[in-house]
Design a protein around this motif. Structure first.
Motif, PDB file in Angstrom:
ATOM      1  N   SER A  11      -7.149   0.825  -4.559  1.00  0.00           N
ATOM      2  CA  SER A  11      -7.829   0.715  -5.842  1.00  0.00           C
ATOM      3  C   SER A  11      -7.279   1.763  -6.794  1.00  0.00           C
ATOM      4  O   SER A  11      -7.155   2.945  -6.445  1.00  0.00           O
ATOM      5  N   SER A  12      -6.950   1.345  -8.007  1.00  0.00           N
ATOM      6  CA  SER A  12      -6.449   2.299  -8.997  1.00  0.00           C
ATOM      7  C   SER A  12      -7.543   3.262  -9.431  1.00  0.00           C
ATOM      8  O   SER A  12      -7.265   4.313 -10.020  1.00  0.00           O
ATOM      9  N   GLU A  13      -8.793   2.920  -9.124  1.00  0.00           N
ATOM     10  CA  GLU A  13      -9.917   3.786  -9.495  1.00  0.00           C
ATOM     11  C   GLU A  13     -10.232   4.826  -8.424  1.00  0.00           C
ATOM     12  O   GLU A  13     -10.911   5.812  -8.699  1.00  0.00           O
ATOM     13  N   ASP A  14      -9.758   4.586  -7.193  1.00  0.00           N
ATOM     14  CA  ASP A  14     -10.085   5.497  -6.087  1.00  0.00           C
ATOM     15  C   ASP A  14      -8.998   5.434  -5.023  1.00  0.00           C
ATOM     16  O   ASP A  14      -9.219   4.946  -3.918  1.00  0.00           O
ATOM     17  N   PRO A  15      -7.798   5.927  -5.334  1.00  0.00           N
ATOM     18  CA  PRO A  15      -6.663   5.756  -4.410  1.00  0.00           C
ATOM     19  C   PRO A  15      -6.506   6.855  -3.366  1.00  0.00           C
ATOM     20  O   PRO A  15      -5.707   6.706  -2.433  1.00  0.00           O
ATOM     21  N   ILE A  16      -7.244   7.962  -3.489  1.00  0.00           N
ATOM     22  CA  ILE A  16      -6.913   9.162  -2.721  1.00  0.00           C
ATOM     23  C   ILE A  16      -7.053   8.951  -1.213  1.00  0.00           C
ATOM     24  O   ILE A  16      -6.210   9.405  -0.429  1.00  0.00           O
ATOM     25  N   SER A  17      -8.104   8.237  -0.764  1.00  0.00           N
ATOM     26  CA  SER A  17      -8.325   8.094   0.673  1.00  0.00           C
ATOM     27  C   SER A  17      -7.157   7.387   1.344  1.00  0.00           C
ATOM     28  O   SER A  17      -6.726   7.785   2.441  1.00  0.00           O
ATOM     29  N   GLN A  18      -6.627   6.359   0.699  1.00  0.00           N
ATOM     30  CA  GLN A  18      -5.517   5.623   1.304  1.00  0.00           C
ATOM     31  C   GLN A  18      -4.231   6.444   1.310  1.00  0.00           C
ATOM     32  O   GLN A  18      -3.409   6.320   2.222  1.00  0.00           O
ATOM     33  N   VAL A  19      -4.056   7.284   0.311  1.00  0.00           N
ATOM     34  CA  VAL A  19      -2.901   8.176   0.300  1.00  0.00           C
ATOM     35  C   VAL A  19      -2.974   9.149   1.470  1.00  0.00           C
ATOM     36  O   VAL A  19      -1.979   9.391   2.168  1.00  0.00           O
ATOM     37  N   LYS A  20      -4.162   9.683   1.716  1.00  0.00           N
ATOM     38  CA  LYS A  20      -4.330  10.631   2.824  1.00  0.00           C
ATOM     39  C   LYS A  20      -4.072   9.953   4.168  1.00  0.00           C
ATOM     40  O   LYS A  20      -3.469  10.545   5.070  1.00  0.00           O
ATOM     41  N   ILE A  21      -4.535   8.694   4.326  1.00  0.00           N
ATOM     42  CA  ILE A  21      -4.294   7.964   5.572  1.00  0.00           C
ATOM     43  C   ILE A  21      -2.802   7.734   5.774  1.00  0.00           C
ATOM     44  O   ILE A  21      -2.265   7.869   6.880  1.00  0.00           O
ATOM     45  N   ALA A  22      -2.100   7.388   4.693  1.00  0.00           N
ATOM     46  CA  ALA A  22      -0.650   7.187   4.791  1.00  0.00           C
ATOM     47  C   ALA A  22       0.059   8.482   5.167  1.00  0.00           C
ATOM     48  O   ALA A  22       1.023   8.472   5.953  1.00  0.00           O
ATOM     49  N   GLU A  23      -0.406   9.597   4.654  1.00  0.00           N
ATOM     50  CA  GLU A  23       0.175  10.889   5.024  1.00  0.00           C
ATOM     51  C   GLU A  23      -0.037  11.178   6.503  1.00  0.00           C
ATOM     52  O   GLU A  23       0.864  11.697   7.184  1.00  0.00           O
ATOM     53  N   LEU A  24      -1.211  10.842   7.017  1.00  0.00           N
ATOM     54  CA  LEU A  24      -1.468  11.030   8.447  1.00  0.00           C
ATOM     55  C   LEU A  24      -0.584  10.114   9.290  1.00  0.00           C
ATOM     56  O   LEU A  24      -0.097  10.516  10.357  1.00  0.00           O
ATOM     57  N   ALA A  25      -0.365   8.888   8.824  1.00  0.00           N
ATOM     58  CA  ALA A  25       0.511   7.959   9.545  1.00  0.00           C
ATOM     59  C   ALA A  25       1.940   8.508   9.603  1.00  0.00           C
ATOM     60  O   ALA A  25       2.612   8.440  10.647  1.00  0.00           O
ATOM     61  N   GLU A  26       2.395   9.043   8.502  1.00  0.00           N
ATOM     62  CA  GLU A  26       3.732   9.635   8.463  1.00  0.00           C
ATOM     63  C   GLU A  26       3.830  10.843   9.391  1.00  0.00           C
ATOM     64  O   GLU A  26       4.807  11.016  10.129  1.00  0.00           O
ATOM     65  N   GLU A  27       2.773  11.650   9.361  1.00  0.00           N
ATOM     66  CA  GLU A  27       2.741  12.825  10.227  1.00  0.00           C
ATOM     67  C   GLU A  27       2.731  12.435  11.702  1.00  0.00           C
ATOM     68  O   GLU A  27       3.291  13.140  12.550  1.00  0.00           O
TER      69      GLU A  27
END
Length: 329
Positions: A11-27
């Motif tokens: 969601s363009s209104e609340d994107p932060i949670s998905q960004v954090k999950i993607a960072e964890l996936a990369e990690e």
């Protein structure tokens, strides 16, 4: 788990949670190109719907977008689709309900997350099955008094404070939208028992995005607050003389996401679970959220597609079946 690469547009209104999950996936070591995030608005959605290399779309959002944009375009392009859409969930209180536990469950289901979840209850129906009119009125008044008293004690403030029960709405625009529904309810003749426009915060923080628990009574099903998804901490209280009437009330609303009943009667519980046209049914559970190995149900204008999210249905959605017929000599 099923071997697919994914492109996620949060969601363009609340994107932060998905960004954090993607960072964890990369990690965690997921290779580049497997878990992808694309930010944007309608142009990004249109590109995903039309791209020939994308075979399936999963969507969570409003019914107009899910039905008229996502589901329709996936049909035109031959993509499989799971479109989980709007909701207007009911909670029924039967005469034999354990009121202490029922009211406690209702506080979390109506006002948890400030009402910002698709499984939040919105319409509270107090049922008079087996009661005289006077007994029903007395039961109704008891439930309403307990409900309003508990809602008025909800502590509001900073959402990460452990002593706080309810945090803010997403932003000021969202707050203004919820306040607009409160004003609409008053315009259409509902009675305001608890006004969420007036509240106190336990923390010294700006109140720009807050609306407190709000409770209406004398609500009819033709009112906007009874029919539309508010996505905020607003409860509408209604009466039904019988369980059958209460179920018919649920069916007059176009959504079919979730419904709950509070009772100690197995007969009433079975009648409810078999007859209500909703995908997620709660028996003495205010938030009818299935465990991950069960599908997340949804009917009517709350869901468009064939296979639901979660469980075996999600595995079928994200895979292709193969049949091997063998003979050995």
């Amino acid at each position: 788990a099923t071997g697919n690469t994914i492109v996620l547009k949060p969601s363009s209104e609340d994107p932060i949670s998905q960004v954090k999950i993607a960072e964890l996936a990369e990690e965690a070591g997921i290779p580049p190109g497997v878990w992808n995030i694309v930010h944007g608005g309608r142009n990004v959605v249109s590109g995903m719907l039309d791209h020939p290399d994308i075979e399936g779309i999963c969507f969570v959002g409003s019914t107009p977008v899910g039905r008229d944009v996502i589901y329709r375009r996936c049909g035109e392009t031959g993509k499989r689709v799971i479109a989980m859409c709007g909701a207007k969930n009911f909670a029924l209180v039967m005469p034999d309900a354990d009121l202490d536990r029922t009211i406690a469950a209702c506080m979390t289901s109506f006002f948890g997350n400030a009402g910002q979840r698709c499984l939040a209850n919105a319409n509270l129906v107090i049922v008079g099955e087996g009661l005289s009119e006077q007994e029903h009125e007395e039961f109704y008044q008891e439930v309403v008094e307990r409900f309003v008293a508990s809602a008025s004690r909800i502590r509001m403030g900073y959402g990460l404070d452990d002593t706080v029960h309810m945090g803010p709405l997403r932003d000021k625009k969202k707050r203004d939208r919820v306040v607009g529904y409160i004003e609409k309810g008053l315009e259409e003749g509902a009675t305001l028992l608890l006004d969420g426009r007036q509240f106190e915060l336990v923390n010294d923080i700006p109140d720009t995005c807050f609306v407190g628990p709000t409770v209406f009574e004398n609500v009819t099903l033709d009112m906007t607050i009874a029919r539309e998804e508010i996505f905020g901490p607003v409860a509408s209280v209604m009466k039904a003389r019988s369980l059958k009437e209460a179920i018919e009330m649920i069916h007059q609303i176009p959504y079919g996401n979730a419904a709950s009943i509070f009772t100690n009667s197995g007969k009433w519980a079975r009648e409810f679970q078999y007859n209500v046209q909703c995908g997620n049914i709660g028996i003495n559970v205010g938030i009818a959220a299935p465990m991950a190995f069960f599908p997340f149900g949804g009917m009517k204008d709350s869901f468009f597609g064939v296979l639901h999210g979660q469980g075996r249905e999600a595995i079928r959605f994200f895979t292709e079946s193969k049949v091997v017929i063998q003979r050995w000599f």
